[in-house]
Write a protein that holds these residues in place. Sequence first.
Motif, PDB file in Angstrom:
ATOM      1  N   TYR A 164       0.829  -1.203   0.000  1.00  0.00           N
ATOM      2  CA  TYR A 164       0.000   0.000   0.000  1.00  0.00           C
ATOM      3  C   TYR A 164       0.870   1.262   0.000  1.00  0.00           C
ATOM      4  N   VAL A 165       1.857   1.303   0.897  1.00  0.00           N
ATOM      5  CA  VAL A 165       2.720   2.486   1.003  1.00  0.00           C
ATOM      6  C   VAL A 165       3.457   2.719  -0.325  1.00  0.00           C
ATOM      7  N   THR A 166       3.929   1.624  -0.930  1.00  0.00           N
ATOM      8  CA  THR A 166       4.644   1.744  -2.205  1.00  0.00           C
ATOM      9  C   THR A 166       3.702   2.215  -3.304  1.00  0.00           C
ATOM     10  N   SER A 167       2.477   1.684  -3.311  1.00  0.00           N
ATOM     11  CA  SER A 167       1.506   2.085  -4.344  1.00  0.00           C
ATOM     12  C   SER A 167       1.172   3.572  -4.219  1.00  0.00           C
ATOM     13  N   LYS A 168       1.015   4.045  -2.995  1.00  0.00           N
ATOM     14  CA  LYS A 168       0.657   5.457  -2.816  1.00  0.00           C
ATOM     15  C   LYS A 168       1.846   6.366  -3.135  1.00  0.00           C
ATOM     16  N   ALA A 169       3.074   5.869  -2.908  1.00  0.00           N
ATOM     17  CA  ALA A 169       4.254   6.665  -3.275  1.00  0.00           C
ATOM     18  C   ALA A 169       4.257   6.928  -4.778  1.00  0.00           C
ATOM     19  N   ALA A 170       3.773   5.967  -5.558  1.00  0.00           N
ATOM     20  CA  ALA A 170       3.745   6.128  -7.022  1.00  0.00           C
ATOM     21  C   ALA A 170       2.807   7.258  -7.443  1.00  0.00           C
ATOM     22  N   ILE A 171       1.800   7.524  -6.635  1.00  0.00           N
ATOM     23  CA  ILE A 171       0.790   8.530  -6.993  1.00  0.00           C
ATOM     24  C   ILE A 171       1.414   9.924  -7.141  1.00  0.00           C
ATOM     25  N   TYR A 172       2.397  10.238  -6.272  1.00  0.00           N
ATOM     26  CA  TYR A 172       2.998  11.583  -6.329  1.00  0.00           C
ATOM     27  C   TYR A 172       3.740  11.766  -7.655  1.00  0.00           C
ATOM     28  N   GLY A 173       4.462  10.724  -8.069  1.00  0.00           N
ATOM     29  CA  GLY A 173       5.164  10.793  -9.355  1.00  0.00           C
ATOM     30  C   GLY A 173       4.186  10.839 -10.513  1.00  0.00           C
TER      31      GLY A 173
END
Length: 258
Positions: A164-173
């Motif tokens: 989840y944390v990794t997936s949400k990190a992708a959102i900013y990029g």
Amino acid sequence: MDQSTVTPRLAGKTLVVTGAGQGIGKAYAARLAQEGAEVLLVDINEQAVAAAVADLKAAGLAVAGRVADVADPRSVQRLAESLRPAHPRIHGLINNAAVFSTIKLASFWDIDPEQWDKVMAVNVRGAWLMVTALLPQLRAAGQASIVNIGSDAVWMGKPGYLHYVTSKAAIYGMTHGMARELGADGIRVNTLSPGFTTTEVPRDTFTQAQLDGIMNAQAFKRLADAGDMVGVAAFLMSDDSRWMTGQTFHVTGGLLFR
Ligand SMILES: NC(=O)c1ccc[n+]([C@@H]2O[C@H](COP(=O)([O-])OP(=O)(O)OC[C@H]3O[C@@H](n4cnc5c(N)ncnc54)[C@H](O)[C@@H]3O)[C@@H](O)[C@H]2O)c1
């Protein structure tokens, strides 16, 4: 000032909110409709979206529901095509759908690879698929607004759900890249990044000690609810935010200062 002359800031706009069957997504939909928009609620959960639409209609709001799986390109394409005749212009999209409240906490070395892929498919690919499928309608609207929902769990590195944390990190990029590629179309793209937010949906991903820790870390000493998120979403869907793109809005009660 004569308030009767003020037009609701979302009047005349057609807006799409994914993952709107429950939780914060439903609250976004309610607030956008209260501010004058026609809101299309999208969710994979047919019963939830029907119940949410019935609730909001009973409150006199202009809403409609659609069932779609944002992770599935065919489902998203069908959704976009079914909307096109009645809604040739879509003025805003909130990519809120995510695998979130159903996640069971686990150390990252115990996460099932299929579950990892599922979280990525919904939380990351889903946002990209939705924007791609709705692009003709977003371009047609002129000055459309896309909001991708991140999470301050990324900035805390919250343990127990690395997928989840990794997936949400992708959102900013994704927001940064989309903002650059869509700027020439007058479409703005921003990230709304909530901190821990209570909703009507129970979840067991935080212990009381962790909740106390969050409250201590925030500048404001209470937990947020969905009502704390919706005004920022309405601002970002409105022309009031027309000169802002590629930005992150941390709606966290002052959890971290960046
Ligand atoms: N609640 C919080 O503390 C918090 C904090 C930070 C970020 N967020 C983010 O805010 C958003 C909403 O959070 P919430 O607490 O309301 O979550 P939630 O889990 O209660 O709701 C998610 C909704 O998305 C729908 N959904 C799931 N998979 C889907 C798919 N494949 N296609 C279409 N719809 C799908 C679900 O059916 C559900 O209605 C999520 O993106 C979440 O990651 C929440």
